[in-house]
Design an enzyme around this catalytic site. Structure first.
Site, mmCIF file in Angstrom:
data_model
loop_
_atom_site.group_PDB
_atom_site.id
_atom_site.type_symbol
_atom_site.label_atom_id
_atom_site.label_comp_id
_atom_site.label_asym_id
_atom_site.label_seq_id
_atom_site.Cartn_x
_atom_site.Cartn_y
_atom_site.Cartn_z
ATOM 1 C CE LYS A 57 3.219 3.180 3.124
ATOM 2 N NZ LYS A 57 3.317 3.281 4.584
ATOM 3 C CD GLU A 98 10.049 1.802 10.377
ATOM 4 O OE1 GLU A 98 9.916 2.805 9.653
ATOM 5 O OE2 GLU A 98 9.993 0.636 9.945
ATOM 6 C CG LEU A 124 8.528 2.502 4.663
ATOM 7 C CD1 LEU A 124 8.406 1.326 3.694
ATOM 8 C CD2 LEU A 124 7.153 3.083 4.944
ATOM 9 C CE1 TYR A 171 1.172 -0.359 4.380
ATOM 10 C CE2 TYR A 171 0.153 1.812 4.397
ATOM 11 C CZ TYR A 171 0.962 0.868 4.992
ATOM 12 O OH TYR A 171 1.576 1.145 6.181
HETATM 13 N N1 PLP Z 1 7.590 3.821 8.888
HETATM 14 C C1 PLP Z 1 6.477 3.078 8.855
HETATM 15 C C2 PLP Z 1 6.489 1.725 9.495
HETATM 16 C C3 PLP Z 1 5.323 3.552 8.203
HETATM 17 O O1 PLP Z 1 4.203 2.796 8.169
HETATM 18 C C4 PLP Z 1 5.340 4.845 7.624
HETATM 19 C C5 PLP Z 1 4.166 5.392 6.948
HETATM 20 O O2 PLP Z 1 3.117 4.811 6.874
HETATM 21 C C6 PLP Z 1 6.522 5.594 7.702
HETATM 22 C C7 PLP Z 1 7.624 5.048 8.330
HETATM 23 C C8 PLP Z 1 6.595 6.958 7.099
HETATM 24 O O3 PLP Z 1 6.596 6.898 5.693
HETATM 25 P P1 PLP Z 1 6.067 8.112 4.807
HETATM 26 O O4 PLP Z 1 6.860 9.312 5.221
HETATM 27 O O5 PLP Z 1 6.387 7.700 3.408
HETATM 28 O O6 PLP Z 1 4.625 8.263 5.075
#
Ligand code: PLP
Length: 286
Positions: A149, A182, A207, A33
């Site tokens: 993701k 994270e 991620l 997603y």
């Molecule tokens: N880390 C995780 C586990 C996430 O699910 C997300 C966003 O959904 C992020 C980091 C941040 O990613 P982004 O800045 O692309 O929204």
């Protein structure tokens, strides 16, 4: 104004939107997603989100359900039909519908795609940023491929619930070496007492957040000292500031970790400046 969802080629009322019981996303979390911010009706950093979607699909060997140009049209149309000026657009692609069997279905099985859009309360988000949020820490218990993701988010769900029950907004995972990886749905950052911005490298264990990438560019352009390296909880406790980033929260100050105040327990100036400047560095696509 009723909500509309895009499901496998059709725009349908949100309340009637459904997928097959043997969709592999439902059966196996066999899908990926993306969540993209919508600001002033425009998609923010769509190119990067779609690049990451391609990467996630490639890593799982799921054939894209449509071209990028077609997907962009669907994203914009879903935003338009839901009259979203400020909010989020969500897209999910799974390995499609097939008789339940763990191994991949026949190669000609089309991927499933769902797109939804919803408004967010801009003023409420700003008010939250002005107050800051609390986080808790939990042992890392996710699979090693969190760089993909995927919709398989059970550890993240449980971590968020634990945070909620503890009166916090986010949970930071801490790996076996004692480093923060994270948040359950955000990337984690600190600002040291010396003013250096620190966030974990994105080659493994997290991620690669799109917001993270933009904030790194922004911090560099603003001349901040920057280190991409792992940091411990002890370092986070001793930090001047902490914050989290995601498309859904942008730069959100963290004021406490595990009940212990960060810095003076108020949103820090670096986080607030980066939050304010985010849209100067983000890519607007109409
Ligand atoms: N880390 C995780 C586990 C996430 O699910 C997300 C966003 O959904 C992020 C980091 C941040 O990613 P982004 O800045 O692309 O929204």
């Amino acid at each position: 104004m009723s909500r509309i969802a895009y499901v496998n080629g059709r725009y349908v009322p949100h309340g009637e939107a459904s997928i097959h019981v043997e969709d592999r996303g439902y059966q196996f979390a066999d899908g990926v997603y993306e969540v993209c911010e919508v600001r002033g009706g425009a998609l923010i950093d769509a190119r990067r989100h779609l690049d990451r979607l391609d990467r996630s699909l490639g890593a799982l060997r799921i054939a894209p359900p449509m071209s990028r140009a077609a997907l962009l049209l669907v994203l914009r149309e879903t935003v338009r039909r839901n009259t979203v000026r400020n909010g989020m657009v969500y897209m999910q692609v799974t390995r499609g519908v097939a008789r339940r069997d763990h191994a991949f279905p026949p190669a000609d099985t089309p991927a499933s795609i769902v797109v939804t859009a919803r408004r967010s309360d801009f003023a409420a988000q700003e008010a939250l940023a002005a107050t800051g949020v609390k986080v808790i820490s939990l042992p890392e218990n996710r699979w090693p491929r969190v760089d993909i993701k995927t919709v398989g988010l059970l550890p993240n769900v449980l971590a968020k619930q634990a945070a909620k029950e503890a009166g916090a907004r986010e949970a930071w995972f801490v790996d076996a070496a004692g480093h923060v990886t994270e948040g359950a749905s955000t990337n984690a950052w600190i600002v040291t007492a010396g003013g250096t911005i620190v966030t974990r490298p994105a080659d493994a264990g997290i991620l690669r957040g799109i917001t993270r990438t933009v904030v790194l560019e922004e911090a560099r352009a603003l001349g901040y000292a920057l280190e991409e390296r792992p940091f411990t909880l002890a370092e986070a406790h001793a930090a001047a500031e902490a914050f989290i980033t995601a498309a859904s929260t942008l730069v959100m100050p963290v004021i406490a970790i595990d009940g212990q105040a960060v810095g003076d327990g108020k949103p820090g100036p670096v986080a607030m400046r980066l939050r304010q400047r985010f849209h100067d560095f983000a890519e607007f696509s109409i």
